[in-house]
Enzyme design. Structure first.
Site, mmCIF file in Angstrom:
data_model
loop_
_atom_site.group_PDB
_atom_site.id
_atom_site.type_symbol
_atom_site.label_atom_id
_atom_site.label_comp_id
_atom_site.label_asym_id
_atom_site.label_seq_id
_atom_site.Cartn_x
_atom_site.Cartn_y
_atom_site.Cartn_z
ATOM 1 N N GLY A 51 0.819 -1.203 0.000
ATOM 2 C CA GLY A 51 0.000 0.000 0.000
ATOM 3 C C GLY A 51 0.853 1.253 0.000
ATOM 4 O O GLY A 51 1.999 1.250 -0.461
ATOM 5 N N CYS A 52 0.320 2.332 0.531
ATOM 6 C CA CYS A 52 1.026 3.622 0.545
ATOM 7 C C CYS A 52 2.342 3.523 1.303
ATOM 8 O O CYS A 52 2.379 3.080 2.448
ATOM 9 C CB CYS A 52 0.140 4.685 1.189
ATOM 10 S SG CYS A 52 0.964 6.275 1.386
ATOM 11 N N PHE A 53 3.428 3.963 0.669
ATOM 12 C CA PHE A 53 4.735 3.830 1.326
ATOM 13 C C PHE A 53 4.897 4.721 2.545
ATOM 14 O O PHE A 53 5.722 4.447 3.410
ATOM 15 C CB PHE A 53 5.910 4.000 0.354
ATOM 16 C CG PHE A 53 5.869 5.144 -0.626
ATOM 17 C CD1 PHE A 53 5.146 6.306 -0.396
ATOM 18 C CD2 PHE A 53 6.593 5.055 -1.820
ATOM 19 C CE1 PHE A 53 5.137 7.360 -1.302
ATOM 20 C CE2 PHE A 53 6.597 6.109 -2.740
ATOM 21 C CZ PHE A 53 5.859 7.250 -2.478
ATOM 22 N N CYS A 55 2.799 4.908 4.939
ATOM 23 C CA CYS A 55 2.367 4.039 6.036
ATOM 24 C C CYS A 55 3.426 2.997 6.367
ATOM 25 O O CYS A 55 3.759 2.772 7.543
ATOM 26 C CB CYS A 55 1.074 3.319 5.666
ATOM 27 S SG CYS A 55 -0.343 4.381 5.334
ATOM 28 N N TYR A 194 -4.320 12.639 5.728
ATOM 29 C CA TYR A 194 -4.103 11.226 5.406
ATOM 30 C C TYR A 194 -3.282 10.556 6.507
ATOM 31 O O TYR A 194 -3.592 9.439 6.926
ATOM 32 C CB TYR A 194 -3.376 11.093 4.058
ATOM 33 C CG TYR A 194 -3.117 9.656 3.674
ATOM 34 C CD1 TYR A 194 -4.028 8.948 2.886
ATOM 35 C CD2 TYR A 194 -1.960 8.984 4.096
ATOM 36 C CE1 TYR A 194 -3.799 7.632 2.542
ATOM 37 C CE2 TYR A 194 -1.728 7.675 3.765
ATOM 38 C CZ TYR A 194 -2.652 6.998 2.989
ATOM 39 O OH TYR A 194 -2.416 5.682 2.664
#
Length: 218
Positions: A51-53, A55, A194
């Site tokens: 997923g989003c790096f 995170c 976010y």
């Protein structure tokens, strides 16, 4: 005719995306000989996409034995990918992290445990609100030992959950370092919506699950 035009556009877009996912160059990566990254000053490197790096960076940097985490791109066929290119889903790459760690303190096996404990293992092509092939889950191996660890843990988790584990397993080829503004993002932008609503809750969920692996607070 107006009804046909949107349908035609959707068909073209689907064809483009489908072509990107079945690109012969992409398929060749899955059976390539893995590249082994040598130790540097006693530090090893491991590579993961989940997923989003932003995170994933924060999660791995909370683990004892991890010295640094770098955000970037891996798993695709496009050279020198940018964030904008990656977001199209047509580069083959996923947002990924390079985990620089001390193998005397934390093992590759434990890093794989962290990986599966910090994500929704059954979500395909994304994590949480981030959807698309650029957010898909991939574990990269550099040798047969790492491949064995990954495949065994993936199989055990699938049996435990009685479900398909979505993460792909790739031989590591190359990690492309991301833009400067993506590095240390959670630390530098704690008030970002976010980060507040996605990254921090995901990090805290992992911390609660594996507190024994966390760095001591100073």
């Amino acid at each position: 005719m107006k009804k046909l035009i949107p349908l035609l556009i959707l068909t073209i877009l689907f064809s483009c995306n489908n072509q990107a996912q079945t690109n012969p160059k992409q398929e060749a990566l899955k059976t390539a000989t893995p590249v082994s990254v040598p130790l540097e000053d006693g530090m090893a490197k491991a590579y993961f996409a989940s997923g989003c790096f932003w995170c994933v960076e924060a999660i791995y940097e909370s683990v004892k034995g991890v010295d640094e985490v770098i955000n970037g791109y891996a798993g695709g066929f496009t050279k020198n990918p940018t964030y904008e290119q990656s977001n199209t889903g047509r580069t083959g790459h996923a947002e990924a992290v390079e985990v620089i760690y001390n193998p005397e303190i934390v093992s590759f096996e434990t890093l794989v445990d962290v990986y599966f404990a910090s994500q929704n293992p059954t979500q395909a092509n994304g994590q949480g609100p981030d959807r698309g092939s650029q957010y898909r889950s991939i574990l990269f191996f550099q040798n047969d030992d790492q491949k064995k660890i990954i495949t065994q843990k993936k199989k055990a988790l699938a049996e435990k959950l009685n479900a398909t584990v979505a993460a792909e397993v790739y031989p590591f080829q190359k990690f492309w370092i991301g833009e400067d503004y993506h590095q240390n993002y959670e630390k530098l932008h704690p008030e970002n919506p976010y980060i507040q609503n996605v990254s921090i809750p995901r990090l805290n969920k992992f911390k609660a699950k594996m507190p024994e692996l966390l760095k001591d607070k100073h």
